[in-house]
Design a protein around this motif. Structure first.
Motif, short mmCIF file in Angstrom:
data_model
loop_
_atom_site.label_atom_id
_atom_site.label_comp_id
_atom_site.label_asym_id
_atom_site.label_seq_id
_atom_site.Cartn_x
_atom_site.Cartn_y
_atom_site.Cartn_z
N SER A 11 46.59 85.49 31.84
CA SER A 11 45.49 84.53 31.88
C SER A 11 44.12 85.21 31.95
CB SER A 11 45.65 83.61 33.10
OG SER A 11 45.48 84.37 34.29
N TYR A 12 43.08 84.42 31.64
CA TYR A 12 41.71 84.89 31.83
C TYR A 12 41.44 85.18 33.30
CZ TYR A 12 40.25 83.47 27.11
OH TYR A 12 40.11 83.38 25.75
N GLU A 13 42.16 84.48 34.16
CA GLU A 13 41.94 84.61 35.61
C GLU A 13 42.58 85.87 36.21
OE1 GLU A 13 41.29 80.35 34.56
OE2 GLU A 13 42.78 81.85 34.03
N GLN A 14 43.04 86.79 35.35
CA GLN A 14 43.57 88.10 35.76
C GLN A 14 44.99 88.04 36.31
OE1 GLN A 14 40.76 89.68 38.61
NE2 GLN A 14 39.00 89.34 37.27
N HIS A 37 48.67 89.53 40.75
CA HIS A 37 47.24 89.73 40.51
C HIS A 37 46.95 91.23 40.54
CE1 HIS A 37 42.92 88.03 41.19
NE2 HIS A 37 42.96 88.96 40.26
N SER A 42 40.57 90.13 32.72
CA SER A 42 41.48 89.19 32.07
C SER A 42 42.61 89.93 31.35
CB SER A 42 40.72 88.31 31.09
OG SER A 42 40.14 89.10 30.08
N ALA A 293 45.98 77.67 34.80
CA ALA A 293 45.08 78.76 34.41
C ALA A 293 44.84 78.71 32.90
CB ALA A 293 45.68 80.10 34.79
N ARG A 294 43.81 79.40 32.46
CA ARG A 294 43.55 79.48 31.01
C ARG A 294 44.39 80.63 30.46
NH1 ARG A 294 37.55 80.61 30.88
NH2 ARG A 294 38.17 81.72 32.77
#
Length: 359
Positions: A11-14, A37, A42, A293-294
């Motif tokens: 995801s872009y959110e790592q 995480h 990203s 999430a993206r």
């Protein structure tokens, strides 16, 4: 079989999301197994082998996850720039490409970099390993499509394609490949390395996946997934998969149908049932999960799916003469890449003319 399927999405959110899928019911259910995480930027690429899952990121690292032991397995640090593409060949090797123009060949035994190839003048945007394991294709921002001899880590063929392709993929049989430039898919013949067909999507293409040797699933910057029969250059089916653009698509065969997996900016991973028949009909939804999430990339993990390694030369010819000979005597496909790359490191092939191995 019920426990034998995992979905991994970046995801872009790592964060990398891992789900275990139960496939023994009519409706498939995805249970959250992990959220990692480990990246500090990203996530840009993901891939899975029988044992490992890898994710690549804008933080320039490749993170490893051991799916058998269910633990993080460390990081690979070799690239200087975003990791743009990751692909396993069987269980023995991982190939990675990056914005530094490098392709790295990693051994999965000790996770060492066996070979680092300066592949492109600009970024490496995509790579694909031939089913035989002897060739790889790469495309980059230098407007070239390159064929690599993985036996010696050297360039076999360079084709100037006048535009920057951002995706390249071999067909399952290895007799052709596709290169994607914006909204166009160009189909190339292996033997002639020339374009034998072109299809144009309505939007810029974000992901493609061969369903079989002639049908290609295409996702673009909209909510639809479209299936194209490359042999006829015809669109055979399309369906609305998500609420926003589809970022990644994957597929695998079940006993009597093809399972498609899609991931989108809307946060959902969806699993679809597609019956491969003469007249393709829109697939039906098997199950879905909302990551919130993206999503940027996707990999399917199947411990039971031993990658079908071509015993026979799936490629009978290519424009590089050495490789015609090399692929015509394919028998040691499984170990050839590792063995020969390691030999090549220790004794560079300087003897071109008078080597005693000529005949």
């Amino acid at each position: 079989m019920a426990a034998g399927l995992g979905l991994i999405a970046g995801s872009y959110e790592q964060i990398a999301f891992g789900y275990r899928v139960k496939t023994d019911e009519k409706e498939w259910t995805a249970k959250a197994e992990f959220t990692h995480h480990a990246h500090t930027a990203s996530i840009s690429a993901a891939a899975a082998s029988e044992r490992f899952v890898v994710t690549g990121s804008k933080d320039e690292t490749i993170q490893l996850y051991d799916m058998k032991k269910r633990v993080e397995h460390g990081a690979l640090l070799h690239h200087d720039g975003t990791i743009t593409c990751l692909e396993f060949y069987g269980t023995s090797h991982l190939l990675s490409g990056g914005e530094d123009g490098l392709i790295c060949v990693w051994s999965t035994k000790k996770w060492e970099c066996l070979k680092s190839i300066k592949a492109h003048q600009g970024h490496v945007t995509s790579l694909s390993v031939h089913p035989s394991g002897k060739l790889a294709l790469s495309v980059g921002t230098d407007k070239t499509l390159r064929t690599w001899n993985l036996i010696n880590g050297r360039s076999a063929f360079i084709k100037n394609i006048k535009q920057n392709a951002h995706i390249v993929r071999w067909s399952p049989d290895g007799d052709k490949y596709v290169a994607v430039v914006n909204d166009k898919v160009n189909v190339y013949d292996l033997e002639t390395a020339s374009v034998i067909g072109t299809v144009t999507n309505t939007k810029r293409i974000s992901s493609v996946k061969f369903i079989n040797n002639s049908v290609l699933a295409i996702a673009g910057d909209d909510e639809f997934v479209r299936l194209c029969d490359l042999s006829k250059e015809e669109w055979v089916c399309e369906f609305k998969a998500h609420e926003t653009r589809v970022k990644a698509i994957d597929s695998f065969m079940m006993e009597d149908f093809c399972a498609l997996v899609t991931a989108s900016n809307d946060g959902f991973i969806k699993m679809w049932k597609l019956h491969l028949q003469e007249e393709l009909e829109s697939p039906t939804l098997l199950g879905e999960v909302n990551t919130t999430a993206r999503l940027t990339c996707l990999a399917v993990w199947r411990p039971s799916s031993v990658q079908q390694t071509a015993e026979e030369p799936a490629a009978e010819a290519t424009t590089s003469k050495e490789l015609i000979q090399e692929l015509s005597k394919t028998k040691r496909v499984r170990i050839a890449a590792e063995v020969v790359i390691l030999e090549d490191e220790s004794k560079p092939k300087k003897k071109k003319k008078g080597g005693g191995k000529g005949k």
